[in-house]
Design an enzyme around this catalytic site. Structure first.
Site, PDB file in Angstrom:
ATOM      1  N   SER A 170       0.861  -1.189   0.000  1.00  0.00           N
ATOM      2  CA  SER A 170       0.000   0.000   0.000  1.00  0.00           C
ATOM      3  C   SER A 170       0.896   1.238   0.000  1.00  0.00           C
ATOM      4  CB  SER A 170      -0.945  -0.038   1.204  1.00  0.00           C
ATOM      5  OG  SER A 170      -1.853   1.029   1.160  1.00  0.00           O
ATOM      6  N   HIS A 197      -2.648  -1.125  -3.190  1.00  0.00           N
ATOM      7  CA  HIS A 197      -3.751  -0.191  -2.984  1.00  0.00           C
ATOM      8  C   HIS A 197      -3.491   1.083  -3.782  1.00  0.00           C
ATOM      9  CE1 HIS A 197      -4.436  -2.173   1.218  1.00  0.00           C
ATOM     10  NE2 HIS A 197      -4.913  -2.913   0.225  1.00  0.00           N
ATOM     11  N   ASP A 290      -4.757  -5.017   5.574  1.00  0.00           N
ATOM     12  CA  ASP A 290      -5.107  -5.833   4.415  1.00  0.00           C
ATOM     13  C   ASP A 290      -3.909  -6.680   4.000  1.00  0.00           C
ATOM     14  OD1 ASP A 290      -6.661  -6.814   2.329  1.00  0.00           O
ATOM     15  OD2 ASP A 290      -6.058  -5.218   0.947  1.00  0.00           O
TER      16      ASP A 290
END
Length: 355
Positions: A170, A197, A290
């Site tokens: 991310s 992400h 995540d």
């Protein structure tokens, strides 16, 4: 006890909606706009005098000088930079990231959801550790020395793949991915899947950038793609992608409630389910948790798991969650990951002993 306000400096390059941006930011009682600069020299001076927590570069039109602004600021001062563009053209986005910006977001208007997303982005980026980029990230445009060269015939049939690699990342991911992928050879004998992400519409430019600076074949993943060794599949954020039987990618519609897109968990869980012991998961720099559930799935299925270490992570979040859950076989700095993955491809084991 009230927490200190987030102090934001805006650098405005041709954005006619400046007043609206200030109102949107200060609609959050924890955010304060402390200064405005119209050019990079003034921005550097204000950063040094005011020590803001975050710089927002508001752009009204595409121009090379925006890259120069980021490069100048990051060569002089270490500060988190959020680029907000008020135009649809994303061609410069990866240049902004490569030269030190942490995120690039298109302006989404003044709706309640758009303002809430802006506040969340500010809160995420504040406190991210950054370092001065004396030469931007231009040094990453030259390939790193190759470790463990791979034979040309190593990329033939799927039954010969040593493993399938799934990567979750991310915040700070694009920079980290560029360094990792540049250290892998074009004939890397495994497929690579990446869930990074990212904002809608941004993945294409990231793929083009990574494909340009690495020897690997980097592509934007699509439904029904069939995995091939030596190819990198970057998932788009507009929907989730998972691996199904026969090495084929399948799309899963994104829900309004989904916080992360694309989903790292869904990708890694599918790789674990399809490939079992031949699955390898790598969780890198990023905010949130995540990927932790997905890396656990690979661990439980007998696959191998890696995590980027804290010292080389822009945000020690996703990887920390996985490490704390005790589902990581090996924790490595960014510059050691490629060597470990290549050793796995050749010898079927880690360099050194498992912890």
């Amino acid at each position: 006890m009230n927490r200190p306000k987030i102090r934001v400096l805006i650098v405005n390059h041709g954005n006619s909606s400046l007043d609206e941006l200030i109102l949107q930011l200060e609609n959050n009682k924890n955010i304060e706009v402390v200064g405005l600069a119209l050019h990079r020299e003034l921005a550097v001076s204000l950063i040094q005098k005011m020590a803001p927590d975050l710089l927002i570069l508001a752009l009204g039109e595409p121009d090379r000088r925006h890259v120069d602004t980021i490069e100048t600021i990051m060569a002089t001062c270490a500060i988190p930079i959020l680029v907000m563009r008020y135009f649809p053209d994303s061609q410069w986005d990866m240049e902004f990231i490569a030269h030190g910006a942490l995120a690039v977001v298109p302006n989404q208007g003044a709706s309640a959801n758009a303002v809430r997303d802006l506040h969340r982005q500010v809160e995420i980026l504040v406190g991210v550790k950054v370092i001065r980029h004396i030469q931007g990230l231009r040094n990453t445009l030259t390939a790193s020395p190759r470790i463990f060269p791979v034979q040309e015939n190593a990329v033939a049939l799927d039954r010969e793949w040593p493993y399938v690699l799934a990567i979750a990342c991310s915040t700070g991911g694009p920079q980290a991915l560029s360094k990792l992928l540049q250290a892998l050879p074009a004939v890397f004998p495994c497929p690579i899947l990446i869930a990074q992400h990212i904002a809608d519409g941004f993945a294409k430019s990231m793929v083009q950038w990574l494909d340009r600076i690495t020897e690997l074949d980097v592509r934007l993943a699509q439904e029904n793609d069939i995995l091939t060794a030596g190819r990198v599949y970057v998932l788009p954020p507009e929907h989730h992608l998972v691996v199904k039987k026969h090495h084929r990618l399948a799309a899963i519609p994104r829900q309004e409630s989904d916080v992360y897109h694309p989903s790292c968990n869904l990708l890694l869980e599918s790789v674990a389910e399809v490939y079992g012991e031949k699955s390898v998961g790598l969780i890198m720099t990023g905010m949130g948790s995540d990927g932790c559930r997905g890396i656990d799935a690979i661990f439980q299925k007998g696959g191998r798991t890696f995590a980027q270490d804290e010292a080389t992570s822009v945000v020690f979040g996703m990887n920390k969650f996985a490490i704390d859950k005790n589902v990581i076989h090996k924790i490595l700095p960014l510059d050691k990951l490629a060597g470990a993955l290549l050793a796995m491809a050749h010898y079927g084991k880690f360099e050194g002993k498992l912890p």
